[in-house]
Design a protein around this motif. Sequence first.
Motif, PDB file in Angstrom:
ATOM      1  N   ILE A   8       0.864  -1.195   0.000  1.00  0.00           N
ATOM      2  CA  ILE A   8       0.000   0.000   0.000  1.00  0.00           C
ATOM      3  C   ILE A   8       0.896   1.238   0.000  1.00  0.00           C
ATOM      4  O   ILE A   8       1.684   1.447   0.928  1.00  0.00           O
ATOM      5  CB  ILE A   8      -0.913   0.028   1.239  1.00  0.00           C
ATOM      6  CG1 ILE A   8      -1.772  -1.237   1.311  1.00  0.00           C
ATOM      7  CG2 ILE A   8      -1.805   1.284   1.222  1.00  0.00           C
ATOM      8  CD1 ILE A   8      -2.585  -1.352   2.591  1.00  0.00           C
ATOM      9  N   GLY A   9       0.756   2.074  -1.038  1.00  0.00           N
ATOM     10  CA  GLY A   9       1.500   3.332  -1.101  1.00  0.00           C
ATOM     11  C   GLY A   9       2.456   3.356  -2.279  1.00  0.00           C
ATOM     12  O   GLY A   9       3.345   2.510  -2.385  1.00  0.00           O
ATOM     13  N   GLY A  10       2.271   4.343  -3.154  1.00  0.00           N
ATOM     14  CA  GLY A  10       3.125   4.465  -4.340  1.00  0.00           C
ATOM     15  C   GLY A  10       4.129   5.582  -4.211  1.00  0.00           C
ATOM     16  O   GLY A  10       4.480   6.247  -5.176  1.00  0.00           O
ATOM     17  N   ILE A  12       8.202   6.503  -2.685  1.00  0.00           N
ATOM     18  CA  ILE A  12       9.472   5.815  -2.978  1.00  0.00           C
ATOM     19  C   ILE A  12       9.630   4.538  -2.160  1.00  0.00           C
ATOM     20  O   ILE A  12      10.196   3.548  -2.636  1.00  0.00           O
ATOM     21  CB  ILE A  12      10.682   6.763  -2.806  1.00  0.00           C
ATOM     22  CG1 ILE A  12      11.925   6.118  -3.437  1.00  0.00           C
ATOM     23  CG2 ILE A  12      10.910   7.134  -1.334  1.00  0.00           C
ATOM     24  CD1 ILE A  12      13.010   7.085  -3.800  1.00  0.00           C
ATOM     25  N   VAL A  13       9.076   4.510  -0.944  1.00  0.00           N
ATOM     26  CA  VAL A  13       9.226   3.314  -0.109  1.00  0.00           C
ATOM     27  C   VAL A  13       8.363   2.182  -0.677  1.00  0.00           C
ATOM     28  O   VAL A  13       8.820   1.043  -0.806  1.00  0.00           O
ATOM     29  CB  VAL A  13       8.881   3.631   1.366  1.00  0.00           C
ATOM     30  CG1 VAL A  13       8.948   2.368   2.208  1.00  0.00           C
ATOM     31  CG2 VAL A  13       9.821   4.703   1.914  1.00  0.00           C
ATOM     32  N   GLY A  14       7.140   2.508  -1.074  1.00  0.00           N
ATOM     33  CA  GLY A  14       6.257   1.494  -1.650  1.00  0.00           C
ATOM     34  C   GLY A  14       6.750   1.003  -3.005  1.00  0.00           C
ATOM     35  O   GLY A  14       6.791  -0.207  -3.250  1.00  0.00           O
ATOM     36  N   ALA A  46      10.140  16.005  -3.340  1.00  0.00           N
ATOM     37  CA  ALA A  46      11.345  16.169  -2.520  1.00  0.00           C
ATOM     38  C   ALA A  46      12.494  16.686  -3.372  1.00  0.00           C
ATOM     39  O   ALA A  46      12.405  16.736  -4.594  1.00  0.00           O
ATOM     40  CB  ALA A  46      11.715  14.819  -1.912  1.00  0.00           C
ATOM     41  N   GLY A  47      13.581  17.047  -2.674  1.00  0.00           N
ATOM     42  CA  GLY A  47      14.756  17.537  -3.386  1.00  0.00           C
ATOM     43  C   GLY A  47      15.477  16.437  -4.131  1.00  0.00           C
ATOM     44  O   GLY A  47      15.904  16.605  -5.265  1.00  0.00           O
ATOM     45  N   GLY A  48      15.656  15.302  -3.484  1.00  0.00           N
ATOM     46  CA  GLY A  48      16.329  14.177  -4.145  1.00  0.00           C
ATOM     47  C   GLY A  48      17.791  14.019  -3.776  1.00  0.00           C
ATOM     48  O   GLY A  48      18.531  13.291  -4.438  1.00  0.00           O
ATOM     49  N   LEU A 299       5.857  15.556   5.240  1.00  0.00           N
ATOM     50  CA  LEU A 299       7.017  14.757   5.645  1.00  0.00           C
ATOM     51  C   LEU A 299       6.566  13.739   6.700  1.00  0.00           C
ATOM     52  O   LEU A 299       5.936  14.123   7.683  1.00  0.00           O
ATOM     53  CB  LEU A 299       7.981  15.748   6.289  1.00  0.00           C
ATOM     54  CG  LEU A 299       9.389  15.371   6.627  1.00  0.00           C
ATOM     55  CD1 LEU A 299      10.183  15.182   5.350  1.00  0.00           C
ATOM     56  CD2 LEU A 299      10.021  16.494   7.445  1.00  0.00           C
ATOM     57  N   PRO A 300       6.867  12.446   6.531  1.00  0.00           N
ATOM     58  CA  PRO A 300       6.471  11.473   7.569  1.00  0.00           C
ATOM     59  C   PRO A 300       7.611  11.223   8.557  1.00  0.00           C
ATOM     60  O   PRO A 300       8.717  10.887   8.152  1.00  0.00           O
ATOM     61  CB  PRO A 300       6.220  10.198   6.742  1.00  0.00           C
ATOM     62  CG  PRO A 300       7.098  10.336   5.524  1.00  0.00           C
ATOM     63  CD  PRO A 300       7.431  11.789   5.336  1.00  0.00           C
ATOM     64  N   TYR A 301       7.354  11.389   9.844  1.00  0.00           N
ATOM     65  CA  TYR A 301       8.424  11.106  10.810  1.00  0.00           C
ATOM     66  C   TYR A 301       7.845  10.540  12.101  1.00  0.00           C
ATOM     67  O   TYR A 301       6.692  10.758  12.436  1.00  0.00           O
ATOM     68  CB  TYR A 301       9.281  12.352  11.094  1.00  0.00           C
ATOM     69  CG  TYR A 301       8.547  13.460  11.791  1.00  0.00           C
ATOM     70  CD1 TYR A 301       7.778  14.368  11.080  1.00  0.00           C
ATOM     71  CD2 TYR A 301       8.618  13.603  13.179  1.00  0.00           C
ATOM     72  CE1 TYR A 301       7.090  15.377  11.718  1.00  0.00           C
ATOM     73  CE2 TYR A 301       7.930  14.615  13.822  1.00  0.00           C
ATOM     74  CZ  TYR A 301       7.168  15.488  13.086  1.00  0.00           C
ATOM     75  OH  TYR A 301       6.475  16.485  13.721  1.00  0.00           O
TER      76      TYR A 301
HETATM   77  C1  LIG Z   1      10.386  19.473   1.021  1.00  0.00           C
HETATM   78  C2  LIG Z   1      10.973  18.103   1.188  1.00  0.00           C
HETATM   79  C3  LIG Z   1      12.225  17.820   0.637  1.00  0.00           C
HETATM   80  C4  LIG Z   1      12.799  16.548   0.805  1.00  0.00           C
HETATM   81  N1  LIG Z   1      14.023  16.301   0.265  1.00  0.00           N
HETATM   82  C5  LIG Z   1      14.598  15.083   0.429  1.00  0.00           C
HETATM   83  C6  LIG Z   1      15.878  14.809  -0.089  1.00  0.00           C
HETATM   84  O1  LIG Z   1      16.489  15.674  -0.728  1.00  0.00           O
HETATM   85  N2  LIG Z   1      16.429  13.581   0.133  1.00  0.00           N
HETATM   86  C7  LIG Z   1      15.766  12.598   0.834  1.00  0.00           C
HETATM   87  O2  LIG Z   1      16.316  11.514   1.029  1.00  0.00           O
HETATM   88  N3  LIG Z   1      14.510  12.826   1.312  1.00  0.00           N
HETATM   89  C8  LIG Z   1      13.921  14.043   1.145  1.00  0.00           C
HETATM   90  N4  LIG Z   1      12.686  14.286   1.675  1.00  0.00           N
HETATM   91  C9  LIG Z   1      11.988  13.220   2.411  1.00  0.00           C
HETATM   92  C10 LIG Z   1      11.248  12.271   1.469  1.00  0.00           C
HETATM   93  O3  LIG Z   1      10.526  13.016   0.534  1.00  0.00           O
HETATM   94  C11 LIG Z   1      10.296  11.370   2.279  1.00  0.00           C
HETATM   95  O4  LIG Z   1      10.968  10.778   3.357  1.00  0.00           O
HETATM   96  C12 LIG Z   1       9.784  10.249   1.366  1.00  0.00           C
HETATM   97  O5  LIG Z   1       9.261  10.787   0.171  1.00  0.00           O
HETATM   98  C13 LIG Z   1       8.723   9.422   2.065  1.00  0.00           C
HETATM   99  O6  LIG Z   1       8.324   8.424   1.169  1.00  0.00           O
HETATM  100  P1  LIG Z   1       7.121   7.464   1.472  1.00  0.00           P
HETATM  101  O7  LIG Z   1       7.020   6.520   0.340  1.00  0.00           O
HETATM  102  O8  LIG Z   1       7.286   6.916   2.850  1.00  0.00           O
HETATM  103  O9  LIG Z   1       5.839   8.413   1.593  1.00  0.00           O
HETATM  104  P2  LIG Z   1       5.052   9.272   0.504  1.00  0.00           P
HETATM  105  O10 LIG Z   1       5.924   9.817  -0.545  1.00  0.00           O
HETATM  106  O11 LIG Z   1       4.202  10.212   1.285  1.00  0.00           O
HETATM  107  O12 LIG Z   1       4.140   8.185  -0.203  1.00  0.00           O
HETATM  108  C14 LIG Z   1       3.050   7.591   0.438  1.00  0.00           C
HETATM  109  C15 LIG Z   1       2.067   7.209  -0.661  1.00  0.00           C
HETATM  110  O13 LIG Z   1       1.047   6.421  -0.089  1.00  0.00           O
HETATM  111  C16 LIG Z   1      -0.161   6.772  -0.692  1.00  0.00           C
HETATM  112  N5  LIG Z   1      -1.231   6.398   0.235  1.00  0.00           N
HETATM  113  C17 LIG Z   1      -1.440   6.902   1.467  1.00  0.00           C
HETATM  114  N6  LIG Z   1      -2.506   6.320   2.040  1.00  0.00           N
HETATM  115  C18 LIG Z   1      -2.971   5.425   1.137  1.00  0.00           C
HETATM  116  C19 LIG Z   1      -4.060   4.525   1.151  1.00  0.00           C
HETATM  117  N7  LIG Z   1      -4.869   4.418   2.207  1.00  0.00           N
HETATM  118  N8  LIG Z   1      -4.275   3.777   0.042  1.00  0.00           N
HETATM  119  C20 LIG Z   1      -3.456   3.858  -1.031  1.00  0.00           C
HETATM  120  N9  LIG Z   1      -2.403   4.706  -1.088  1.00  0.00           N
HETATM  121  C21 LIG Z   1      -2.158   5.483  -0.019  1.00  0.00           C
HETATM  122  C22 LIG Z   1      -0.061   8.264  -0.916  1.00  0.00           C
HETATM  123  O14 LIG Z   1      -0.957   8.693  -1.913  1.00  0.00           O
HETATM  124  C23 LIG Z   1       1.400   8.417  -1.301  1.00  0.00           C
HETATM  125  O15 LIG Z   1       1.591   8.358  -2.695  1.00  0.00           O
HETATM  126  C24 LIG Z   1      12.091  15.545   1.524  1.00  0.00           C
HETATM  127  C25 LIG Z   1      10.837  15.831   2.047  1.00  0.00           C
HETATM  128  C26 LIG Z   1      10.279  17.093   1.895  1.00  0.00           C
HETATM  129  C27 LIG Z   1       8.924  17.349   2.480  1.00  0.00           C
END
Ligand SMILES: Cc1cc2nc3c(=O)[nH]c(=O)nc-3n(C[C@H](O)[C@H](O)[C@H](O)COP(=O)(O)OP(=O)(O)OC[C@H]3O[C@@H](n4cnc5c(N)ncnc54)[C@H](O)[C@@H]3O)c2cc1C
Length: 364
Positions: A8-10, A12-14, A46-48, A299-301
């Motif tokens: 669940i979740g598209g 980068i982690v998913g 995000a920045g990347g 940002l998730p933390y």
């Molecule tokens: C401004 C900013 C800059 C950043 N820059 C960097 C960087 O330079 N380098 C770095 O390493 N990190 C960076 N980060 C951190 C990084 O972006 C996050 O840690 C990372 O994107 C989290 O990924 P995620 O897959 O956990 O969550 P998300 O990217 O939030 O993805 C979660 C996904 O789950 C989906 N979802 C949620 N609930 C449901 C549901 N019930 N059913 C189906 N789908 C669902 C959402 O639609 C979403 O697409 C930055 C963050 C921010 C805010």
Amino acid sequence: MPQRIVVIGGGIVGVSSAYFLSHHPTNPAVTLIEASSIAAGASGKAGGLLALDWHGSDTSSLAKLSYRIHASLAEKHNGRERWGYRELDTLEISCEEGKKTNKQRAGVPNWVHQNVITKVGTLGSQQSTAQVHPRRFCETIIQESNNLDVIIGHATRIALDDNETLQGVEVELDNDTKIIEADVVVVAAGPWTTRLLPSIVISTQRAHSVTISTNEPVSAHALFTNIKMKSGSVVTPEIYPRADEIYACGDVDNKVPLPKLAKDVQVDEGRCREVIKNVSVVSDLLENGKVNVMQACYLPYSEIGPGPSIGWVPGMKNVAVATGHSCWGICNGPGTGKVISELICDGKILSATIDTLDPARYIK
Ligand SMILES: Cc1cc2nc3c(=O)[nH]c(=O)nc-3n(C[C@H](O)[C@H](O)[C@H](O)COP(=O)(O)OP(=O)(O)OC[C@H]3O[C@@H](n4cnc5c(N)ncnc54)[C@H](O)[C@@H]3O)c2cc1C
């Protein structure tokens, strides 16, 4: 070995989890459920920046693995062209708006105003820092997954039968609700994770960012700034040039609660303009370039753990979680996907030492 795995979740982690699960030799059928679109949340905004050795002891093993995986995925799937992977020099610069020094500082890229700089330091070299375009990374890694089924729909609950045995995931699809059957579920829903798994407490903050077009190639330098504005305020935007644009982000806020869907995140254009005004002190390219995108994300933390939560969910059978990567999810996402695939398909994590990230150690 599990035959049907639902992620669940598209973000980068998913997508990284789906990629490594789908390439595992045990060949499970993998389905990814995403509520909005691939990389609709922080992973597309995000920045990347990737950093090899900026991480604390709890995440350093994961970060080293992930940094290596980023390089090998770029090699394997032509990431330099497809998602802008490149090594970077990373600097910290202090500046003062309106200052006019004549001092020339070595190592400062030619697109940065020398005359406003009061201090320069090196944070990383091309051996220890790199970058990707996060949205393009996620979209391409999905394409390179092996027989992955992607469903665009909102996962509403983890479905268990009367004996608390996992059935699958309930999903809202248009006006219909359906159970996608699974032997194992991975919840990688970023800041939304707590809505599906109340025991995994993930906090969140909104952050704004912008991208600005450049008419010329910009050198591979990331900048962590500390800018004293004429108003007296001090701001600390981060600046990441890419092949054809410069990305900049500002600070975080708690003004608007997390919406139900990533596509409904509210963007405060005033905050984006503030970022542009602040980074304009640093470079003409930022002051005069065309603004491509003004955006916001969450940002998730974790407030109680030492880093992301990665592992089996305590009290639930066959449900894993990978979330809470804070400001390092782009860097550590691929390594997380790899260890999740090992946990599920090999029965234990092999490639990194992440015992302290086990959710059982710090659920509320
Ligand atoms: C401004 C900013 C800059 C950043 N820059 C960097 C960087 O330079 N380098 C770095 O390493 N990190 C960076 N980060 C951190 C990084 O972006 C996050 O840690 C990372 O994107 C989290 O990924 P995620 O897959 O956990 O969550 P998300 O990217 O939030 O993805 C979660 C996904 O789950 C989906 N979802 C949620 N609930 C449901 C549901 N019930 N059913 C189906 N789908 C669902 C959402 O639609 C979403 O697409 C930055 C963050 C921010 C805010």
